[in-house]
Design a protein around this motif. Structure first.
Motif, mmCIF file in Angstrom:
data_model
loop_
_atom_site.group_PDB
_atom_site.id
_atom_site.type_symbol
_atom_site.label_atom_id
_atom_site.label_comp_id
_atom_site.label_asym_id
_atom_site.label_seq_id
_atom_site.Cartn_x
_atom_site.Cartn_y
_atom_site.Cartn_z
ATOM 1 N N UNK A 79 0.827 -1.202 0.000
ATOM 2 C CA UNK A 79 0.000 0.000 0.000
ATOM 3 C C UNK A 79 0.867 1.259 0.000
ATOM 4 N N UNK A 80 0.282 2.310 -0.480
ATOM 5 C CA UNK A 80 0.864 3.634 -0.305
ATOM 6 C C UNK A 80 -0.253 4.526 0.227
ATOM 7 N N UNK A 81 -0.183 4.796 1.514
ATOM 8 C CA UNK A 81 -1.147 5.691 2.137
ATOM 9 C C UNK A 81 -0.666 7.116 1.922
ATOM 10 N N UNK A 82 -1.505 7.919 1.328
ATOM 11 C CA UNK A 82 -1.127 9.294 0.997
ATOM 12 C C UNK A 82 -2.065 10.252 1.728
ATOM 13 N N UNK A 83 -1.513 10.997 2.644
ATOM 14 C CA UNK A 83 -2.286 11.963 3.421
ATOM 15 C C UNK A 83 -1.862 13.381 3.084
ATOM 16 N N UNK A 84 -2.715 14.323 3.437
ATOM 17 C CA UNK A 84 -2.420 15.737 3.199
ATOM 18 C C UNK A 84 -1.929 15.963 1.768
ATOM 19 N N UNK A 85 -2.692 15.465 0.839
ATOM 20 C CA UNK A 85 -2.288 15.551 -0.558
ATOM 21 C C UNK A 85 -2.257 16.985 -1.047
ATOM 22 N N UNK A 86 -1.322 17.244 -1.936
ATOM 23 C CA UNK A 86 -1.121 18.572 -2.492
ATOM 24 C C UNK A 86 -1.302 18.521 -4.009
ATOM 25 N N UNK A 87 -1.651 19.623 -4.640
ATOM 26 C CA UNK A 87 -1.779 19.617 -6.107
ATOM 27 C C UNK A 87 -0.530 19.110 -6.814
ATOM 28 N N UNK A 88 0.630 19.346 -6.237
ATOM 29 C CA UNK A 88 1.871 18.882 -6.871
ATOM 30 C C UNK A 88 2.065 17.372 -6.768
ATOM 31 N N UNK A 89 1.192 16.695 -6.041
ATOM 32 C CA UNK A 89 1.231 15.235 -6.002
ATOM 33 C C UNK A 89 0.501 14.623 -7.200
ATOM 34 N N UNK A 90 -0.142 15.449 -7.989
ATOM 35 C CA UNK A 90 -0.872 14.964 -9.157
ATOM 36 C C UNK A 90 0.086 14.294 -10.134
ATOM 37 N N UNK A 91 -0.216 13.052 -10.475
ATOM 38 C CA UNK A 91 0.654 12.275 -11.357
ATOM 39 C C UNK A 91 0.026 10.905 -11.572
ATOM 40 N N UNK A 92 0.603 10.157 -12.485
ATOM 41 C CA UNK A 92 0.299 8.742 -12.601
ATOM 42 C C UNK A 92 1.256 8.004 -11.671
ATOM 43 N N UNK A 93 0.707 7.170 -10.828
ATOM 44 C CA UNK A 93 1.495 6.436 -9.850
ATOM 45 C C UNK A 93 1.640 4.983 -10.300
ATOM 46 N N UNK A 94 2.866 4.480 -10.184
ATOM 47 C CA UNK A 94 3.195 3.117 -10.588
ATOM 48 C C UNK A 94 3.801 2.369 -9.414
#
Length: 128
Positions: A79-94
């Motif tokens: 898993x990858x738990x992602x909290x406090x997401x920011x607009x700069x986290x926008x991407x395709x994740x692999x």
């Protein structure tokens, strides 16, 4: 190893998502596993990488304290738990693995090309 990443979506800034990565017919017991992301026009970036053989976890500075890599007890899902997401986290994740698992987490995240199996990406979009 065939990998499948899921869990992406659209979320507002400050929100959370949990990505999952499963391996067909295999477990992650002895593998090095990494989460990478690629935004349009940018290079692929290592987000978080874990080396089972060295019990070593690495997080990119940009996500440290916000993202957490983990697995279930049976090592069938990472898993990858992602909290406090920011607009700069926008991407395709692999998600990706190296079945040899020789190196540490930082090495894998900084050298994505040594990963020998990749799943199809999942889109994460963070709106402001």
């Amino acid at each position: 190893v065939q990998l499948q990443a899921s869990g992406g979506g659209l979320v507002q800034a400050g929100g959370s998502l949990r990505l999952s990565c499963t391996a067909s017919g295999a477990t992650f017991h002895d593998y090095a596993v990494g989460w990478f992301r690629q935004a349009p026009g940018k290079e692929r970036e290592g987000v978080s990488c874990f080396s089972s053989s060295l019990d070593d976890t690495y997080y990119a500075d940009s996500v440290k304290g916000r993202f957490t890599i983990s697995s279930d007890n049976a090592k069938t899902t990472v898993y990858l738990q992602m909290n406090n997401l920011k607009p700069e986290d926008t991407a395709v994740y692999f998600c990706a693995v190296d079945v040899r698992g020789f190196f540490g987490g930082r090495y894998y995240c900084n050298n994505y090309y040594v990963m020998d199996s990749w799943g199809k990406g999942t889109q994460v979009t963070v709106s402001s």
